[in-house]
Scaffold this active site. Structure first.
Site, PDB file in Angstrom:
ATOM      1  N   GLU A 115       0.823  -1.178   0.118  1.00 23.00           N
ATOM      2  CA  GLU A 115      -0.004  -0.109   0.169  1.00 23.00           C
ATOM      3  C   GLU A 115       0.769   1.191   0.034  1.00 23.00           C
ATOM      4  OE1 GLU A 115      -3.009   0.127   3.118  1.00 23.00           O
ATOM      5  OE2 GLU A 115      -3.845  -1.757   2.493  1.00 23.00           O
ATOM      6  N   ASP A 123      -6.383   9.457   9.488  1.00 26.31           N
ATOM      7  CA  ASP A 123      -5.079   9.117   9.861  1.00 26.31           C
ATOM      8  C   ASP A 123      -4.709   9.583  11.213  1.00 26.31           C
ATOM      9  OD1 ASP A 123      -4.165   7.143   7.832  1.00 26.31           O
ATOM     10  OD2 ASP A 123      -4.244   9.033   6.423  1.00 26.31           O
ATOM     11  N   TYR A 181     -11.125  -4.070   2.887  1.00 20.07           N
ATOM     12  CA  TYR A 181     -10.268  -3.633   3.977  1.00 20.07           C
ATOM     13  C   TYR A 181     -11.093  -3.933   5.187  1.00 20.07           C
ATOM     14  CZ  TYR A 181      -6.265  -1.059   6.054  1.00 20.07           C
ATOM     15  OH  TYR A 181      -5.510  -0.426   6.754  1.00 20.07           O
TER      16      TYR A 181
END
Length: 268
Positions: A49, A60, A175
């Site tokens: 990734e 994040d 994911y």
């Protein structure tokens, strides 16, 4: 069949779980980042990734936020991230690369131009965390028509009513975000993850890979044991932040990969 599809077919035939590694492109600089990326397959990484640095990475935590800042300050751009993929492809034409990031840099480049450039650079899939399924016509559908997988995130708050919508146009793999929160914020629990993975797999034939909160080889093994593989990002990026030599970073990655691969005989 994309490189991602081929990789999962290969892993399934070998009864082996996937290990996916995330790094921020251009962190701490282009040359060091490329050296790390080129070394990942040899360290046991099945899928890379490659983060696209962005000024406002809302999903994040601090570790990856700072990585993006370092990369941007060192002059990393979307163009240089594509160039990094091209440089990687000069010596490796089999390891899948997924670009992960936010829609703004792609939108600014123009979707058609970006997809053509990404395909030419050897990119296999996209994870764009701020484009929900309701916006599939924006990038997801064009990406898949261009031959790239569009990988969607499912989370602990994705309920049974929402899940079919999330899975509708997803390809490559799903994911699963193991925690409620941002990257690097907490530790993943296999006991919590297992029923969620089973719930997702009941509605799709795609592999389910689990990320967020996986920091050790033991955690990678435990999580991969209840899914089709594990993703580690912040724990690797932290070593780059600390200025560790590239061989040390890759040795740590190898340990994480070995942890995930030890789970190969475990049935979810």
């Amino acid at each position: 069949m994309t490189r991602i599809d081929a990789k999962f077919a290969e892993l399934k035939a070998a009864n082996r779980k996937a290990f996916v590694a995330y790094v921020m492109a251009g962190d701490p600089d282009y040359e060091t980042s490329l050296e790390v990326v080129k070394g990942l397959p040899g360290a046991g990484v099945d899928i890379i990734e490659l983060g696209i640095p962005f000024t406002d990475p809302m999903a994040d935590g601090l570790t990856i936020q700072l990585a993006g800042q370092r990369a941007l300050e060192a002059g990393q751009t979307l163009e240089k991230t594509l160039a990094m993929a091209r440089a990687f492809r000069e010596t490796d034409d089999t390891t899948p690369i997924v670009m992960m990031g936010y829609y703004n840099p792609i939108y600014n480049r123009g979707v058609d131009r970006f997809l053509a450039d990404a395909q030419e650079a050897g990119i296999d899939g996209l994870i764009v965390v701020d484009l929900p399924p309701e916006e599939d016509d924006e990038l997801c559908i064009p990406a898949q028509k261009a031959g790239l997988n569009f990988i969607r995130l499912a989370t602990p708050t994705t309920d049974d009513a929402r899940l079919p919508k999330v899975l509708q146009n997803t390809s490559g793999f799903v994911y699963y975000v193991s925690i409620t929160g941002i990257t690097g914020a907490a530790e993943a629990s296999a006991a919590d993850v297992a029923p969620e993975v089973a719930r997702i797999k009941a509605q799709t034939d795609l592999p389910v890979i689990v990320g967020f909160g996986i920091k050790t080889p033991e955690a990678a093994e435990a999580i991969a044991g209840v899914a089709d593989g594990a993703v580690v990002g912040s724990a690797i990026v932290k070593l780059i932040e600390e200025g560790r030599p590239v061989p040390d970073i890759l040795a740590h990655v190898r340990g994480l990969a070995e942890g995930a691969h030890r789970a190969q005989a475990v049935t979810p």
